[in-house]
Design an enzyme around this catalytic site. Structure first.
Site, PDB file in Angstrom:
ATOM      1  N   GLY A 105       0.786  -1.227   0.000  1.00  0.00           N
ATOM      2  CA  GLY A 105       0.000   0.000   0.000  1.00  0.00           C
ATOM      3  C   GLY A 105       0.817   1.277   0.000  1.00  0.00           C
ATOM      4  O   GLY A 105       0.336   2.318   0.463  1.00  0.00           O
ATOM      5  N   SER A 106       2.025   1.244  -0.553  1.00  0.00           N
ATOM      6  CA  SER A 106       2.767   2.514  -0.605  1.00  0.00           C
ATOM      7  C   SER A 106       2.099   3.495  -1.565  1.00  0.00           C
ATOM      8  O   SER A 106       2.120   4.712  -1.332  1.00  0.00           O
ATOM      9  CB  SER A 106       4.242   2.289  -0.972  1.00  0.00           C
ATOM     10  OG  SER A 106       4.376   1.921  -2.324  1.00  0.00           O
TER      11      SER A 106
ATOM     12  N   MET B 245      -3.913  -7.333  -7.028  1.00  0.00           N
ATOM     13  CA  MET B 245      -3.300  -8.447  -7.757  1.00  0.00           C
ATOM     14  C   MET B 245      -4.272  -9.480  -8.296  1.00  0.00           C
ATOM     15  O   MET B 245      -3.860 -10.576  -8.682  1.00  0.00           O
ATOM     16  CB  MET B 245      -2.253  -9.137  -6.866  1.00  0.00           C
ATOM     17  CG  MET B 245      -1.065  -8.257  -6.491  1.00  0.00           C
ATOM     18  SD  MET B 245      -0.218  -7.478  -7.908  1.00  0.00           S
ATOM     19  CE  MET B 245       0.427  -8.943  -8.725  1.00  0.00           C
TER      20      MET B 245
ATOM     21  N   ASN C 108      -5.776   2.093 -12.946  1.00  0.00           N
ATOM     22  CA  ASN C 108      -4.729   1.203 -12.420  1.00  0.00           C
ATOM     23  C   ASN C 108      -3.365   1.822 -12.672  1.00  0.00           C
ATOM     24  O   ASN C 108      -3.201   2.630 -13.596  1.00  0.00           O
ATOM     25  CB  ASN C 108      -4.812  -0.155 -13.136  1.00  0.00           C
ATOM     26  CG  ASN C 108      -3.753  -1.142 -12.650  1.00  0.00           C
ATOM     27  OD1 ASN C 108      -3.509  -1.270 -11.443  1.00  0.00           O
ATOM     28  ND2 ASN C 108      -3.116  -1.845 -13.570  1.00  0.00           N
TER      29      ASN C 108
ATOM     30  N   HIS D 105       0.357   0.286 -13.530  1.00  0.00           N
ATOM     31  CA  HIS D 105       1.028  -0.954 -13.902  1.00  0.00           C
ATOM     32  C   HIS D 105       2.527  -0.672 -14.020  1.00  0.00           C
ATOM     33  O   HIS D 105       2.919   0.307 -14.660  1.00  0.00           O
ATOM     34  CB  HIS D 105       0.466  -1.469 -15.228  1.00  0.00           C
ATOM     35  CG  HIS D 105       1.136  -2.717 -15.689  1.00  0.00           C
ATOM     36  ND1 HIS D 105       0.902  -3.940 -15.089  1.00  0.00           N
ATOM     37  CD2 HIS D 105       2.062  -2.949 -16.645  1.00  0.00           C
ATOM     38  CE1 HIS D 105       1.654  -4.849 -15.675  1.00  0.00           C
ATOM     39  NE2 HIS D 105       2.367  -4.280 -16.629  1.00  0.00           N
TER      40      HIS D 105
ATOM     41  N   LEU E 125      -6.530  -7.287 -20.028  1.00  0.00           N
ATOM     42  CA  LEU E 125      -5.563  -7.080 -18.945  1.00  0.00           C
ATOM     43  C   LEU E 125      -4.468  -6.090 -19.346  1.00  0.00           C
ATOM     44  O   LEU E 125      -3.761  -6.301 -20.337  1.00  0.00           O
ATOM     45  CB  LEU E 125      -4.932  -8.425 -18.562  1.00  0.00           C
ATOM     46  CG  LEU E 125      -3.987  -8.387 -17.365  1.00  0.00           C
ATOM     47  CD1 LEU E 125      -4.738  -8.055 -16.095  1.00  0.00           C
ATOM     48  CD2 LEU E 125      -3.256  -9.717 -17.223  1.00  0.00           C
ATOM     49  N   ASP E 126      -4.357  -5.023 -18.573  1.00  0.00           N
ATOM     50  CA  ASP E 126      -3.358  -3.975 -18.810  1.00  0.00           C
ATOM     51  C   ASP E 126      -3.443  -3.425 -20.230  1.00  0.00           C
ATOM     52  O   ASP E 126      -2.463  -2.897 -20.767  1.00  0.00           O
ATOM     53  CB  ASP E 126      -1.940  -4.471 -18.495  1.00  0.00           C
ATOM     54  CG  ASP E 126      -1.778  -4.818 -17.024  1.00  0.00           C
ATOM     55  OD1 ASP E 126      -2.333  -4.087 -16.184  1.00  0.00           O
ATOM     56  OD2 ASP E 126      -1.104  -5.813 -16.711  1.00  0.00           O
TER      57      ASP E 126
ATOM     58  N   GLU F  91       6.030   6.189  -9.199  1.00  0.00           N
ATOM     59  CA  GLU F  91       4.591   5.877  -9.124  1.00  0.00           C
ATOM     60  C   GLU F  91       3.897   6.817  -8.143  1.00  0.00           C
ATOM     61  O   GLU F  91       2.779   7.283  -8.386  1.00  0.00           O
ATOM     62  CB  GLU F  91       4.379   4.419  -8.673  1.00  0.00           C
ATOM     63  CG  GLU F  91       4.858   3.390  -9.683  1.00  0.00           C
ATOM     64  CD  GLU F  91       4.523   1.965  -9.267  1.00  0.00           C
ATOM     65  OE1 GLU F  91       3.473   1.748  -8.640  1.00  0.00           O
ATOM     66  OE2 GLU F  91       5.320   1.052  -9.592  1.00  0.00           O
TER      67      GLU F  91
HETATM   68  N1  NHR Z   1      -8.462  -6.651 -14.625  1.00  0.00           N
HETATM   69  C1  NHR Z   1      -8.788  -6.303 -15.855  1.00  0.00           C
HETATM   70  N2  NHR Z   1      -9.892  -6.844 -16.366  1.00  0.00           N
HETATM   71  N3  NHR Z   1      -8.073  -5.448 -16.607  1.00  0.00           N
HETATM   72  C2  NHR Z   1      -6.943  -4.919 -16.101  1.00  0.00           C
HETATM   73  O1  NHR Z   1      -6.237  -4.080 -16.850  1.00  0.00           O
HETATM   74  C3  NHR Z   1      -6.522  -5.258 -14.796  1.00  0.00           C
HETATM   75  C4  NHR Z   1      -7.336  -6.137 -14.070  1.00  0.00           C
HETATM   76  C5  NHR Z   1      -6.966  -6.529 -12.777  1.00  0.00           C
HETATM   77  C6  NHR Z   1      -5.808  -6.082 -12.227  1.00  0.00           C
HETATM   78  C7  NHR Z   1      -3.648  -4.870 -12.367  1.00  0.00           C
HETATM   79  C8  NHR Z   1      -2.552  -5.660 -13.134  1.00  0.00           C
HETATM   80  C9  NHR Z   1      -1.207  -4.958 -13.027  1.00  0.00           C
HETATM   81  O2  NHR Z   1      -1.155  -3.742 -12.988  1.00  0.00           O
HETATM   82  C10 NHR Z   1      -4.970  -5.231 -12.956  1.00  0.00           C
HETATM   83  C11 NHR Z   1      -5.330  -4.799 -14.231  1.00  0.00           C
HETATM   84  C12 NHR Z   1      -2.927  -9.035 -11.497  1.00  0.00           C
HETATM   85  C13 NHR Z   1      -2.442  -9.900 -12.462  1.00  0.00           C
HETATM   86  C14 NHR Z   1      -2.460 -11.398 -12.273  1.00  0.00           C
HETATM   87  O3  NHR Z   1      -1.979 -12.148 -13.110  1.00  0.00           O
HETATM   88  C15 NHR Z   1      -1.981  -9.341 -13.651  1.00  0.00           C
HETATM   89  C16 NHR Z   1      -2.020  -7.980 -13.837  1.00  0.00           C
HETATM   90  C17 NHR Z   1      -2.522  -7.133 -12.855  1.00  0.00           C
HETATM   91  C18 NHR Z   1      -2.961  -7.674 -11.676  1.00  0.00           C
HETATM   92  N4  NHR Z   1      -3.042 -11.897 -11.144  1.00  0.00           N
HETATM   93  C19 NHR Z   1      -3.190 -13.327 -10.818  1.00  0.00           C
HETATM   94  C20 NHR Z   1      -4.650 -13.778 -11.018  1.00  0.00           C
HETATM   95  O4  NHR Z   1      -4.818 -14.984 -11.261  1.00  0.00           O
HETATM   96  C21 NHR Z   1      -2.870 -13.582  -9.348  1.00  0.00           C
HETATM   97  C22 NHR Z   1      -1.490 -13.176  -8.951  1.00  0.00           C
HETATM   98  C23 NHR Z   1      -1.297 -13.109  -7.453  1.00  0.00           C
HETATM   99  O5  NHR Z   1      -2.276 -13.260  -6.670  1.00  0.00           O
HETATM  100  O6  NHR Z   1      -0.152 -12.889  -7.033  1.00  0.00           O
HETATM  101  O7  NHR Z   1      -5.583 -12.980 -10.866  1.00  0.00           O
HETATM  102  O8  NHR Z   1      -0.157  -5.637 -13.045  1.00  0.00           O
HETATM  103  C1  GAR Z   2       3.419  -1.214  -7.476  1.00  0.00           C
HETATM  104  O1  GAR Z   2       4.686  -1.227  -8.088  1.00  0.00           O
HETATM  105  C2  GAR Z   2       2.347  -1.389  -8.533  1.00  0.00           C
HETATM  106  O2  GAR Z   2       2.648  -0.732  -9.747  1.00  0.00           O
HETATM  107  C3  GAR Z   2       2.386  -2.871  -8.724  1.00  0.00           C
HETATM  108  O3  GAR Z   2       2.591  -3.416  -7.438  1.00  0.00           O
HETATM  109  C4  GAR Z   2       3.240  -2.460  -6.610  1.00  0.00           C
HETATM  110  C5  GAR Z   2       2.364  -2.195  -5.413  1.00  0.00           C
HETATM  111  O4  GAR Z   2       3.036  -1.465  -4.460  1.00  0.00           O
HETATM  112  N1  GAR Z   2       1.159  -3.343  -9.257  1.00  0.00           N
HETATM  113  C6  GAR Z   2       1.039  -4.510  -9.814  1.00  0.00           C
HETATM  114  O5  GAR Z   2       1.979  -5.235 -10.049  1.00  0.00           O
HETATM  115  C7  GAR Z   2      -0.384  -4.888 -10.130  1.00  0.00           C
HETATM  116  N2  GAR Z   2      -0.407  -6.208 -10.647  1.00  0.00           N
HETATM  117  P1  GAR Z   2       2.254  -0.849  -3.225  1.00  0.00           P
HETATM  118  O6  GAR Z   2       1.381  -1.947  -2.633  1.00  0.00           O
HETATM  119  O7  GAR Z   2       3.343  -0.460  -2.278  1.00  0.00           O
HETATM  120  O8  GAR Z   2       1.453   0.312  -3.715  1.00  0.00           O
END
Ligand code: NHR
Ligand code: GAR
Length: 226
Positions: free
Chosen positions: A21-22, A99, A116, A118, A153-154, A183
């Site tokens: 949560g930074s 996540m 979001n 990323h 996604l992203d 960020e």
């Molecule tokens: N959902 C949608 N539909 N579209 C996006 O652009 C999203 C999203 C949900 C999250 C954040 C994203 C990032 O910034 C985000 C963007 C999680 C994963 C992932 O693979 C990938 C990208 C992002 C967030 N998650 C796994 C899953 O099965 C679990 C991984 C874990 O728990 O550690 O959901 O990076």
């Molecule tokens: C940040 O670097 C963010 O961009 C990334 O996780 C970190 C969270 O840091 N996000 C993802 O990878 C989403 N899949 P924080 O918890 O200290 O804000």
């Protein structure tokens, strides 16, 4: 005595987290110093016991755990998560280190109100392990991108991107730390644009002051290392 603007009139932000949560802290700080004119109405984590929940509690923000493991399906989790979010009537839902991939149904429920950050220079490296992938590819620049969330996604339109140098001795951890510092400035900046009514998503395009943004969004560059 100077009159304070009524807190209720400020746009309502709800933050989704999974960990430290930074980035959440950067929103708490920006709301505190007035650089972000918004109110943080709730923080929701899909993981219990994470530091971001303590940060929310310390700032007096309602904080809630919705553990995805308590649900049989992504649809069930997303339905409950969406119902709880809706109960806070947010103007914007901010994913900050969240996540869990969100279903198209969830994204469409809040379309245009989901943002979001990323940790890559989108469109490069959607998904996970972005810093290691940039190092392995020999990239000279890494960074982070604020983007609207769409079902892909992203893949939603970019708003603001920080380009950060990759240094020769970087590990994914040292690079992640450097990027995280950026960020914390770009994310509250982009959210303030939304709160001021300058930023919106229309037909899958990010508009700032009515103008479509380029593929990478606005570039926020460190300058020194270009
Ligand atoms: N959902 C949608 N539909 N579209 C996006 O652009 C999203 C999203 C949900 C999250 C954040 C994203 C990032 O910034 C985000 C963007 C999680 C994963 C992932 O693979 C990938 C990208 C992002 C967030 N998650 C796994 C899953 O099965 C679990 C991984 C874990 O728990 O550690 O959901 O990076
Ligand atoms: C940040 O670097 C963010 O961009 C990334 O996780 C970190 C969270 O840091 N996000 C993802 O990878 C989403 N899949 P924080 O918890 O200290 O804000």
């Amino acid at each position: 005595m100077t009159e304070q603007p009524a807190a209720e009139k400020k746009p309502r932000l709800l933050v989704l987290i999974s960990g430290g949560g930074s980035n959440l802290q950067s929103f708490i700080d920006a709301c505190g110093n007035g650089s972000l004119q918004a109110q943080l109405v709730a923080v929701i984590s899909n993981r219990a016991g994470v530091k971001g929940l303590d940060r929310a509690a310390a700032a007096g923000i309602p904080n809630i755990v919705v553990d995805h493991r308590a649900f049989d399906s992504r649809d069930g989790f997303d339905q409950s998560l969406g119902d709880i979010i809706e109960s806070f009537a947010p103007d914007l839902v901010v994913l900050a280190g969240f996540m869990r991939i969100l279903t198209p149904e969830f994204v469409n429920r809040f379309l245009g109100k989901l943002i979001n950050i990323h940790p890559s220079l989108l469109p490069a490296y959607p998904g996970l392990h972005t810093h290691q992938r940039a190092i392995d590819a020999g990239d000279k620049q890494a960074g982070a991108t604020v983007h609207f969330v769409t079902p892909e996604l992203d893949g939603g339109p970019s708003v603001l991107q920080a380009q950060v140098p990759v240094l020769p001795d970087d590990s994914s951890d040292t690079l992640a730390q450097r990027v995280l510092g950026f960020e914390h400035s770009i994310y509250p900046t982009a959210v303030q644009w939304f709160c001021e009514g300058r930023l919106r998503m229309e037909n899958g395009v990010a508009l700032l002051d009515g103008q479509a943004l380029p593929e990478n969004g606005v570039i926020f560059s460190d300058g020194a290392e270009q």
